[in-house]
Design an enzyme around this catalytic site. Structure first.
Site, short mmCIF file in Angstrom:
data_model
loop_
_atom_site.label_atom_id
_atom_site.label_comp_id
_atom_site.label_asym_id
_atom_site.label_seq_id
_atom_site.Cartn_x
_atom_site.Cartn_y
_atom_site.Cartn_z
N ASP A 154 -0.72 -20.51 8.16
CA ASP A 154 0.24 -19.44 8.45
C ASP A 154 1.67 -19.95 8.25
O ASP A 154 2.52 -19.24 7.71
CB ASP A 154 0.04 -18.94 9.88
CG ASP A 154 0.93 -17.75 10.21
OD1 ASP A 154 0.93 -16.78 9.43
OD2 ASP A 154 1.64 -17.80 11.23
N MET A 198 -1.55 7.14 3.27
CA MET A 198 -0.96 5.86 2.87
C MET A 198 0.56 5.96 2.80
O MET A 198 1.28 5.12 3.35
CB MET A 198 -1.54 5.41 1.53
CG MET A 198 -1.00 4.09 1.02
SD MET A 198 -1.34 2.67 2.09
CE MET A 198 -3.05 2.31 1.67
N VAL A 202 0.68 6.93 -5.18
CA VAL A 202 -0.09 8.11 -5.58
C VAL A 202 -1.54 7.70 -5.82
O VAL A 202 -1.90 6.54 -5.66
CB VAL A 202 0.53 8.79 -6.83
CG1 VAL A 202 1.96 9.21 -6.54
CG2 VAL A 202 0.46 7.89 -8.06
N GLU A 206 -5.20 6.52 -7.03
CA GLU A 206 -5.55 5.30 -7.76
C GLU A 206 -6.19 5.66 -9.11
O GLU A 206 -7.38 5.48 -9.35
CB GLU A 206 -6.51 4.46 -6.90
CG GLU A 206 -6.82 3.07 -7.45
CD GLU A 206 -5.69 2.07 -7.33
OE1 GLU A 206 -5.91 0.91 -7.69
OE2 GLU A 206 -4.58 2.43 -6.90
N LYS A 213 -0.73 7.34 -12.45
CA LYS A 213 0.31 6.37 -12.06
C LYS A 213 1.32 6.16 -13.19
O LYS A 213 2.53 6.11 -12.95
CB LYS A 213 -0.33 5.04 -11.65
CG LYS A 213 -0.98 5.06 -10.27
CD LYS A 213 -1.47 3.68 -9.86
CE LYS A 213 -2.16 3.69 -8.51
NZ LYS A 213 -1.26 3.94 -7.37
N SER A 236 -4.33 -0.84 -5.80
CA SER A 236 -5.21 -1.84 -5.18
C SER A 236 -6.02 -2.63 -6.20
O SER A 236 -6.52 -3.71 -5.88
CB SER A 236 -6.17 -1.15 -4.19
OG SER A 236 -6.89 -0.13 -4.84
N HIS A 292 0.89 -4.25 -2.74
CA HIS A 292 -0.38 -3.69 -2.28
C HIS A 292 -0.50 -3.78 -0.76
O HIS A 292 -0.72 -4.85 -0.21
CB HIS A 292 -1.54 -4.44 -2.96
CG HIS A 292 -2.89 -3.97 -2.51
ND1 HIS A 292 -4.00 -4.79 -2.52
CD2 HIS A 292 -3.32 -2.76 -2.04
CE1 HIS A 292 -5.04 -4.11 -2.07
NE2 HIS A 292 -4.65 -2.89 -1.77
N ASN A 295 -9.06 -7.87 -3.60
CA ASN A 295 -10.14 -7.02 -4.12
C ASN A 295 -10.96 -7.72 -5.19
O ASN A 295 -12.15 -7.45 -5.33
CB ASN A 295 -9.57 -5.69 -4.64
CG ASN A 295 -9.32 -4.71 -3.51
OD1 ASN A 295 -10.05 -4.69 -2.53
ND2 ASN A 295 -8.27 -3.91 -3.63
#
Length: 717
Positions: free
Chosen positions: A298, A326, A402, A404, A409, A431, A452, A502
């Site tokens: 961290d 979101m 907006v 995905e 986009k 994402s 993200h 992801n």
């Protein structure tokens, strides 16, 4: 000057009162490293040798008091084994005891954070005065250990076993009012009155108006409870603590309770020995290694973010495109941390939804007394909903949130670029979609960056800041600093499909699909992975994420990494999607969802789910060995993490591990994928990969790991 050391000075004030001042040279904070402990010993000797000193005020030359032990020294100390740890601790106890036993009253003047070893030093004093701005606590449980400089012994005698257990097991720093109420401090005063108040207490003790010797004696004796009272106190404490901390995952709380119970009927010195022995047992656990490593990681991440501060330009006005859940969450997060934000969408219903989300989140803050109604009004006033780009000329950064879909986009991003200043940064909250690909729709790709956020925005701490092929360092720096200002932890990654989190998560879902195809029960997989330490199993997780979201993301990942992420079969997740079972979105997925008494969606078993996936199970339905499930799930995830390091998607193992813990809930007590590989043993891990390599490319050991195994290297140490 009575003593002038590198960490401590002692000088006479007046009336026989000396100031014992912690001020570690060359450091921004005071901490108990080896040098400080040695200087502590020397300073005590100097006080003993001076007959003019009648009392001590213990102060700090920093804005904090003492933040605790030097955690960077733990690794070397703990690697030596239990006996060596006890041998290290007992001389420290002798030094602390010699300070406690000085034949004069001592008052700690706590001006700022006094945590861990810092508060343990305060407990050695006879009285404690606390500034209104200070906090105190013993948070070592978060590191997989517990107080080792006498804190568990002294605090339990000072405030009682039940309060002491709550302080240490919850590991939350206490504000002045709570510390005073529990009896851990004796007075709370304004910051500018602290030294005067502490000095006055010493004077009262010297004059005999305060019986400081009797107060000290309580800490030197056994806990004042008879055997029956002790048994009841510890049974209650164990029930409360172990209900929240599974000893198999977090052994430190139980070890703390065991040592407290062993030492409760003993005088100080013997009780401290019990504390040291229990501490050593906790310190050698893999969980302690992982959690201490997590704390250090961290710090690495924070230091990396701080390096961007000079290159950032100020964000006085932000904007978000897309006002759904979101967009509303992003607007709330920015506004609640002081950044004005415009929220744009194409219709009033969407804007109303975004404002409703922000309003709901703020209302919860007010209900929990974390915000006053007036502050809620001020925060809402920082969010300006709009249907037009009219005000966008004053915007420093626009966050696109907006749907995905790359085509949508690209259109929105190109339109936005025409309505902002030339130096305005445009950030996409995509994402999975490549930032370099989306940048092709723009005239100024150097001002375009990925930002993200994870859902729900207000709860998830991580923000991936994605560098596209042409993204400028100024765009990166400004986005990093904004994320920090919004209360998030930014990690900079390079561009690829799925970025870091992801990209690593989808092979995990792929491993789940393959297990189900091979005959594993998805409920067994969920149960095994939950017991392993995940917040939820993969079937439940994909239901929460949204099965449609998962399928669309998997398509992007399959296009980007066809050798590992494009299966040659239809899996259970896709079968659910085709059956229009989208998870919690429409209340049916791998599980069925119904509202519980608190209005939250609770999962129940749904036999229909098994009927949906039955045609796609080609293996024999059987009970899988739990370890096989763990290995197959974890290998796919950990291998992809290592490939991200190989491909320079993420700079360090520290950042990779932190991203997985903050982004997808990797079990913290396991430290992250890289720490997990280290603790498995790199060579042993590679052998596991070879064992399962027949399952596909996702299971083949990355070359980096083979090289590390050949050279006996680890990610850490």
């Amino acid at each position: 000057m009575i003593h002038a050391g590198n960490a401590i000075t002692v000088q006479m004030l007046a009336d026989g009162i000396a100031e014992f001042r912690f001020d570690l040279q060359g450091e921004s904070v005071n901490k108990f490293n080896r040098a400080t402990i040695e200087d502590f010993k020397a300073a005590i000797a100097a006080v003993k040798a001076n007959n003019d000193i009648k009392g001590l005020v213990v102060t700090s030359g920093k804005s904090t008091f003492i933040v605790g032990a030097d955690i960077t020294e733990f690794g070397q100390n703990f690697a030596q084994g239990e006996k060596a740890i006890v041998d290290w601790l007992m001389p420290v106890h002798e030094i602390f005891n010699s300070f406690e036993d000085l034949d004069l009253p001592k008052v700690a003047a706590i001006n700022g954070m006094a945590l861990g070893g810092g508060f343990e030093m305060c407990l050695v004093c006879d009285y404690r005065v606390m500034s209104e701005a200070a906090q105190v606590g013993l948070p070592e449980i978060k590191l997989g250990i517990y107080p080792g400089f006498g804190g568990s012994v002294r605090l339990s005698r000072l405030i009682g076993i039940d309060n002491a257990v709550e302080w240490m097991a919850m590991a939350t720093p206490k504000k002045p009012a709570a510390a005073l109420k529990d009896g851990a401090v004796d007075a709370v005063v304004a910051a500018d009155k602290l030294l005067d108040a502490a000095t006055d207490l010493v004077k009262q003790a010297i004059s005999g108006r305060l019986n400081w010797k009797a107060k000290r004696q309580e800490k030197l004796e056994a806990v004042k409870l008879n055997p029956l009272e002790q048994m009841m106190a510890f049974n209650t404490a164990k029930g409360a603590v172990l209900a929240k901390a599974n000893p198999a995952q977090y052994p430190a709380p139980k070890l703390l309770l065991d040592s407290l119970q062993a030492g409760a009927s003993l005088a100080r010195d013997e009780a401290l020995k019990a504390e040291a022995e229990g501490f050593a047992k906790a310190a050698v656990t893999p969980q302690a290694e992982a959690l201490i490593g997590l704390f250090i990681n961290d710090q690495v991440v924070k230091k990396a973010s701080k390096q961007h501060e000079k290159g950032a330009h100020p964000v006085n006005q932000a904007a978000v495109l897309g006002a759904g859940i979101m967009g509303g969450g992003i607007a709330y997060q920015a506004a609640s941390k002081g950044t004005p934000i415009i929220m744009k969408d194409i219709g009033n219903p969407q804007l109303a939804l975004g404002m409703k989300e922000a309003n709901n989140l703020l209302t919860k803050q007010v209900e929990r007394k974390k915000m006053k109604p007036a502050q809620m009004g001020e925060t809402l006033a920082r969010i300006r909903p709009t249907l037009s780009y009219e005000e966008f000329k004053e915007v420093d950064i626009v966050i696109e949130a907006v749907t995905e879909n790359p085509k949508v986009k690209e259109i929105v991003l190109a339109e936005t670029e025409k309505n902002v200043r030339e130096n305005t940064i445009i950030a996409s909250n995509t994402s999975t979609i490549s930032i370099t690909r989306l940048a092709k729709a723009l005239q100024r790709p150097e001002n375009f960056v990925g930002m993200h956020f994870f859902n729900p925005v207000h709860m998830m701490p991580l923000v991936e800041v994605i560098r596209g092929e042409k993204t400028s360092e100024e765009a990166i720096a400004t986005t990093v600093v904004l994320a920090q200002k919004m209360g998030k932890t930014p990690i900079v990654v390079n561009d690829c499909p799925g970025f870091l989190v992801n990209r690593v998560l989808f092979p995990y879902f792929g491993a789940f699909d393959l297990l189900v195809k091979d005959g594993a029960d998805f409920q067994q997989i969920d149960n095994v992975m939950s017991k392993f330490g995940w917040p939820m199993g993969p079937a439940y997780l994909i239901d929460v994420v949204g099965i449609d979201t998962g399928v669309h993301g998997a398509e992007v990942m399959a296009e980007g990494f066809p050798d590992r992420m494009k299966p040659d079969y239809k899996g259970a997740i896709e079968a659910m999607y085709e059956a229009k079972r989208l998870g919690q979105k429409n209340d049916v997925g791998f599980y069925k969802y119904e509202l519980d008494k608190k209005g939250k969606k609770a999962k129940t078993v749904d036999p229909t789910a098994y009927e949906v996936i039955a045609p796609f199970v080609t293996g024999e339905k059987r009970e899988f060995d739990n370890q096989e499930i763990i290995d197959r799930m974890m290998l796919a995830l950990c291998n992809e993490t290592v490939r991200c390091l190989e491909d320079n998607i993420v700079a360090t193992a520290s950042e990779a591990d932190m991203a997985m813990i903050m982004g997808i809930g990797f079990p913290p007590f396991r430290g992250g994928p890289c720490r997990y590989i280290d603790q498995t043993g790199v060579a042993e891990y590679v052998a596991l990969c070879d064992k399962y390599a027949h399952l596909g490319k996702a299971y083949e050991a990355p070359q980096m790991l083979r090289d590390m195994a050949a050279n006996n290297k680890k990610f850490y140490g």
